[in-house]
Design an enzyme around this catalytic site. Structure first.
Site, PDB file in Angstrom:
ATOM      1  N   GLY A   1       0.838  -1.210   0.000  1.00 28.05           N
ATOM      2  CA  GLY A   1       0.000   0.000   0.000  1.00 28.05           C
ATOM      3  C   GLY A   1       0.862   1.244   0.000  1.00 28.05           C
TER       4      GLY A   1
ATOM      5  N   TYR B   1     -14.994  -2.090   6.643  1.00 28.69           N
ATOM      6  CA  TYR B   1     -13.586  -1.792   6.911  1.00 28.69           C
ATOM      7  C   TYR B   1     -13.242  -2.058   8.388  1.00 28.69           C
ATOM      8  CZ  TYR B   1      -9.623   1.502   7.636  1.00 28.69           C
ATOM      9  OH  TYR B   1      -8.440   2.102   7.976  1.00 28.69           O
TER      10      TYR B   1
ATOM     11  N   ASP C   1      -0.437  -6.603  -7.348  1.00 32.28           N
ATOM     12  CA  ASP C   1      -1.594  -6.820  -6.490  1.00 32.28           C
ATOM     13  C   ASP C   1      -1.178  -7.714  -5.312  1.00 32.28           C
ATOM     14  OD1 ASP C   1      -4.020  -7.539  -5.402  1.00 32.28           O
ATOM     15  OD2 ASP C   1      -5.002  -7.834  -7.349  1.00 32.28           O
TER      16      ASP C   1
HETATM   17  C1  AKB Z   1     -11.073   6.126   7.290  1.00 34.26           C
HETATM   18  O1  AKB Z   1     -11.700   7.166   7.472  1.00 34.26           O
HETATM   19  O2  AKB Z   1     -11.561   5.109   6.807  1.00 34.26           O
HETATM   20  C2  AKB Z   1      -9.637   6.082   7.744  1.00 34.26           C
HETATM   21  C3  AKB Z   1      -9.540   5.570   9.138  1.00 34.26           C
HETATM   22  C4  AKB Z   1      -9.991   6.407  10.274  1.00 34.26           C
HETATM   23  O3  AKB Z   1      -9.077   4.483   9.343  1.00 34.26           O
HETATM   24  N1  AKB Z   1      -9.062   7.380   7.648  1.00 34.26           N
END
Ligand code: AKB
Length: 336
Positions: free
Chosen positions: A10, A153, A53
């Site tokens: 990354g 995430y 990748d």
């Molecule tokens: C996001 O906003 O997804 C990132 C984080 C806070 O991990 N900047």
């Protein structure tokens, strides 16, 4: 003999570029950077960059035949807002990519009987406060509290942390006398602000976007309410934290996951700092329901006492100095 090297995935992202720059300054390092995108030319000249990748196993097979990878900074990830649009892709990259790198690190550690140091940036997104009342009543959660993320995430990061702990402590259920396993170390970052790059795909982006817009004389409509509050950190501190954690003596680390933070601001307080330096800044608020919901689920601040105690974490920049000493002077130059 294979040449010793540090691997950064990354590397073309915001943290990646800043980390490549810093590690490349330390002449004794051979840095291999990797990303699906090329590096900006001025950085590309400083390291060995591979465009590829992280899900491509053949890349890693070639890499380990040539290099003895001592450290991995695994930064590649799809951030919180972007991941909500492509949850399957986010899972593949954020979990599948992490798993691949951990497996590589575990095999290399086992093979050479020496742990590879694996640095994993997790995020404030690993928290899920459940309600605004909980958020107000628990402003500085500890690492193990409120681990109920509401984003793909956040789920991916929390699972990445768990996988890292598995690979370093329980992989194949090897006993303590068997070859060394990898040395997994993780920081949970707050929102990061760089003077040199503009974020994309994150939810804490309203802070840096506000500032970069003001510096260019452009109006900015914040996608969160005035009272939305989370913690932030200037990019140089984020890079310092990764390098400091990697260098910390193992025996000092009582955790594998560490919260780290620098300063907490509401969007309105962030805007006040921006306006102090750019008095004509035109900042309005036009909350986006989904992104507001994500910010509401993140804590106002994080308890980083363990990082401060175990490896001497201390941000160089509080809010005042982040704006006046690092962000504003460099951003002014950038848009001159
Ligand atoms: C996001 O906003 O997804 C990132 C984080 C806070 O991990 N900047």
């Amino acid at each position: 003999m294979r040449r010793k090297a540090i691997l950064i995935t990354g590397a073309a992202g915001e943290v990646g570029q800043a980390l490549v720059e810093r590690l490349a300054e330390q002449n004794n390092n051979h840095v291999i950077s990797m990303d699906i995108r090329p590096l900006p030319p001025e950085l590309d000249a400083k390291v060995q960059h591979i465009v590829g990748d992280i899900l491509d196993q053949s890349l890693f097979d070639r890499l380990v035949s040539e290099y003895d990878i001592t450290h991995i900074y695994h930064l590649a990830a799809l951030l919180s807002t972007r991941a909500e649009y492509s949850p399957m892709l986010a899972h593949n990259v954020n979990v599948g990519g992490t798993m691949r790198l951990l497996q590589l690190a575990a095999e290399q550690s086992e093979w050479k009987s020496e742990p590879v140091i694996f640095i994993f940036p997790s995020s404030v997104a690993a928290f899920g406060m459940g309600s605004l009342e909980n958020k107000a009543e628990n402003p500085r959660p500890q690492e193990w509290e409120w681990n109920k993320p509401i984003t793909m995430y956040g789920c991916n990061k929390l699972y990445g942390e768990t996988l890292g702990i598995y690979y370093s402590n329980n992989y194949k259920q090897l006993s303590e006398n068997e070859p060394a396993m990898l040395d997994f170390r993780c920081v949970r970052f707050p929102g990061l602000i760089s003077a040199f790059t503009v974020p994309s795909g994150g939810t804490s982006d309203y802070g840096p976007e506000m500032l970069h817009a003001a510096a260019q004389g452009k109006p900015y409509a914040s996608f969160v309410r005035e009272d939305a509050a989370i913690s932030f950190m200037a990019m140089p501190d984020a890079v310092t934290s990764l390098i400091q954690l990697a260098a910390a003596p193992r025996e000092n680390l009582s955790h594998q996951i560490y919260n780290i933070t620098a300063f907490s601001l509401s969007a309105e307080e962030f805007a006040a700092h921006v306006k102090k330096h750019f008095p004509d800044a035109d900042i309005t608020y036009s909350p986006d329901i989904s992104r507001q919901r994500i910010i509401d689920s993140w804590p106002i601040d994080m308890n980083d006492d363990a990082a401060r105690r175990d490896w001497g974490w201390k941000p160089a920049y509080d809010a005042e100095h982040a704006f006046s000493d690092y962000l504003v002077p460099n951003i002014r130059k950038r848009y001159e």
